[in-house]
Write an enzyme that holds these catalytic residues in place. Sequence first.
Site, mmCIF file in Angstrom:
data_model
loop_
_atom_site.group_PDB
_atom_site.id
_atom_site.type_symbol
_atom_site.label_atom_id
_atom_site.label_comp_id
_atom_site.label_asym_id
_atom_site.label_seq_id
_atom_site.Cartn_x
_atom_site.Cartn_y
_atom_site.Cartn_z
ATOM 1 C CB VAL A 11 -52.748 -7.786 108.105
ATOM 2 C CG1 VAL A 11 -52.732 -8.568 109.401
ATOM 3 C CG2 VAL A 11 -52.153 -8.606 106.980
ATOM 4 C CD GLU A 149 -51.622 -12.234 107.337
ATOM 5 O OE1 GLU A 149 -52.646 -12.759 106.886
ATOM 6 O OE2 GLU A 149 -50.634 -11.925 106.639
ATOM 7 C CG PHE A 150 -52.100 -18.480 108.606
ATOM 8 C CD1 PHE A 150 -50.827 -18.785 108.137
ATOM 9 C CD2 PHE A 150 -52.339 -18.544 109.964
ATOM 10 C CE1 PHE A 150 -49.816 -19.164 109.017
ATOM 11 C CE2 PHE A 150 -51.343 -18.920 110.857
ATOM 12 C CZ PHE A 150 -50.077 -19.235 110.387
ATOM 13 C CD GLU A 153 -53.708 -8.899 98.881
ATOM 14 O OE1 GLU A 153 -54.057 -8.581 97.738
ATOM 15 O OE2 GLU A 153 -52.619 -8.572 99.371
ATOM 16 C CE LYS A 202 -47.587 -14.762 106.706
ATOM 17 N NZ LYS A 202 -48.949 -14.577 106.279
ATOM 18 C CB CYS A 258 -47.959 -12.873 101.062
ATOM 19 S SG CYS A 258 -49.023 -11.567 101.673
ATOM 20 N NE ARG A 321 -49.139 -5.032 97.690
ATOM 21 C CZ ARG A 321 -49.405 -5.051 98.993
ATOM 22 N NH1 ARG A 321 -48.471 -4.691 99.847
ATOM 23 N NH2 ARG A 321 -50.579 -5.435 99.439
HETATM 24 C C1 UGA Z 1 -51.051 -15.770 100.783
HETATM 25 C C2 UGA Z 1 -51.440 -16.982 101.636
HETATM 26 O O1 UGA Z 1 -52.291 -17.855 100.887
HETATM 27 C C3 UGA Z 1 -52.186 -16.541 102.901
HETATM 28 O O2 UGA Z 1 -52.442 -17.669 103.722
HETATM 29 C C4 UGA Z 1 -51.293 -15.558 103.668
HETATM 30 O O3 UGA Z 1 -51.918 -15.068 104.837
HETATM 31 C C5 UGA Z 1 -50.961 -14.392 102.776
HETATM 32 O O4 UGA Z 1 -50.291 -14.866 101.583
HETATM 33 C C6 UGA Z 1 -50.042 -13.494 103.560
HETATM 34 O O5 UGA Z 1 -48.906 -13.905 103.840
HETATM 35 O O6 UGA Z 1 -50.475 -12.426 103.999
HETATM 36 P P1 UGA Z 1 -52.352 -14.179 99.077
HETATM 37 O O7 UGA Z 1 -51.027 -13.523 98.804
HETATM 38 O O8 UGA Z 1 -53.554 -13.332 99.287
HETATM 39 O O9 UGA Z 1 -52.262 -15.145 100.347
HETATM 40 O O10 UGA Z 1 -52.632 -15.065 97.800
HETATM 41 P P2 UGA Z 1 -52.806 -16.615 97.475
HETATM 42 O O11 UGA Z 1 -54.222 -16.959 97.402
HETATM 43 O O12 UGA Z 1 -51.947 -17.431 98.370
HETATM 44 O O13 UGA Z 1 -52.188 -16.666 95.998
HETATM 45 C C7 UGA Z 1 -50.806 -16.398 95.790
HETATM 46 C C8 UGA Z 1 -50.457 -16.537 94.330
HETATM 47 O O14 UGA Z 1 -50.450 -17.906 93.928
HETATM 48 C C9 UGA Z 1 -51.424 -15.823 93.367
HETATM 49 O O15 UGA Z 1 -50.678 -15.196 92.350
HETATM 50 C C10 UGA Z 1 -52.254 -16.949 92.821
HETATM 51 O O16 UGA Z 1 -52.787 -16.670 91.558
HETATM 52 C C11 UGA Z 1 -51.225 -18.059 92.757
HETATM 53 N N1 UGA Z 1 -51.831 -19.401 92.755
HETATM 54 C C12 UGA Z 1 -52.504 -19.843 93.847
HETATM 55 C C13 UGA Z 1 -51.691 -20.207 91.647
HETATM 56 O O17 UGA Z 1 -51.067 -19.816 90.632
HETATM 57 N N2 UGA Z 1 -52.245 -21.447 91.673
HETATM 58 C C14 UGA Z 1 -52.915 -21.923 92.756
HETATM 59 O O18 UGA Z 1 -53.387 -23.082 92.714
HETATM 60 C C15 UGA Z 1 -53.051 -21.099 93.866
#
Ligand code: UGA
Length: 433
Positions: A11, A149-150, A153, A202, A258, A321
Amino acid sequence: MQIAIAGAGYVGLTTGACLCELGHTVSVVEVDPIRLERLERGESPFYEPGLTPLLNRHLGANLRVTGSLSEGLAGARVLFACVGTPPRRTGAPDLGFLRRLLTDIRQRGAAWTDGAQPVVVLKSTVPPGTNRWAQGFLGDRFAVVSNPEFLREGTAIADFFHPDRVVVGAESAAAADLVASLYDTVDAPVMMTGWEEAELVKYATNAFLALKVSFANEIAALCDGLGADAPPVLRALGLDQRIGERFLAPGPGFGGSCLPKDLAALRWKAQRTRVRLDLLPAALRANRRQRQRVIAKLGPVSGKRVAVWGLAFKAGTDDVREAASLEIIPQLLSAGAEVVAHDPEARETFARAIPAEQHPGLRLVADPWEALAGADALLILTEWPIYRSASPEAIRAALKGDLVVDARNLLDPERAAQAGLRYKGVGRRGPGT
Ligand code: UGA
């Protein structure tokens, strides 16, 4: 504007580099000497597409990195707190790093802004009530603003420049305006709220995303039971504008630093507040069950060799993680399987989490096809493009066995069956499912 950022994690570093791109002058303060040294060489300490070139464009110009908070703060009007808030066993986030940072800031007093009221922005994810506490802790010489933040990764830079919204939570209108003005050139609605509301946005966002993924996984499981095909069901569901198409891809369960952490923290906060929330524990339970569903698709694994494609919790990152791989691979090893795993970016981070020398049945390889040689089954856990583009015929030729468990639904079930594979996706109707 001159800005200091405390913490060069995902972040802090992304925010710092992107604020430079918006024309601000940024000092990133990083206390870890190894991380700092890499940053000084212009290297990002973690894999995030596009970040290293962005750092190099600004380092030595309007971006500098330093190990000293005093140096970072000198001349800055705003400090962004981007330190980690790792989870404790109870789900409560550990605010130790934040408390230490605020203690340091308080000790230095308000002198660093040449008379103007310094603004301390909490970007770290913190439970509702933390900004209010921080304001009390720092006192009136400072103004505390919440600016969650949103960033995802893997797409963090694009997310910074094209956010769905910017949330600014504050009690002081002047401080809120100042923080909002940093994003003047970003085309997104700015929501001005109070502290607790910003903090909750958040958590509520990540909790809702987790619920959405768990819901898609449960519908896919039902499709498996019924012999129905989940993708058209979920696509039609998502086309309902009240629901939306994104975050409905079934998989091995959500991971990352997250979603699981924030869900647990929100549940903890609700318990502490004596408000009963039924959906959050259910989403976490469903996620644990999803991992087991994936393992069950492999059938008995004792004495078998399983090739695993994908260790990162999702594509585009080297982060493992709370990744499905970290839960599933140890279970396969305990059940007597041998595991040969590949990931284009996350082998090192995985090896740090699960050292191969402690697991004689585990081998990590640099070539995805090498993992298949002599394997009885292939398990796909991460949606990396190289796996999506692999041809079923080539997989069949490289594998010793014929079973493919595709926990990301990357392959086409019919083509896989035609190639002679016993294909099992997540909620995919097809031969062998
Ligand atoms: C998430 C949020 O999407 C961000 O908006 C936020 O800022 C961030 O956490 C945070 O709190 O810092 P991130 O952890 O990078 O982001 O990952 P995501 O893209 O949200 O994916 C999370 C998990 O869900 C992954 O394991 C992904 O594979 C899974 N996922 C996602 C699915 O299994 N299916 C989907 O359709 C989407």
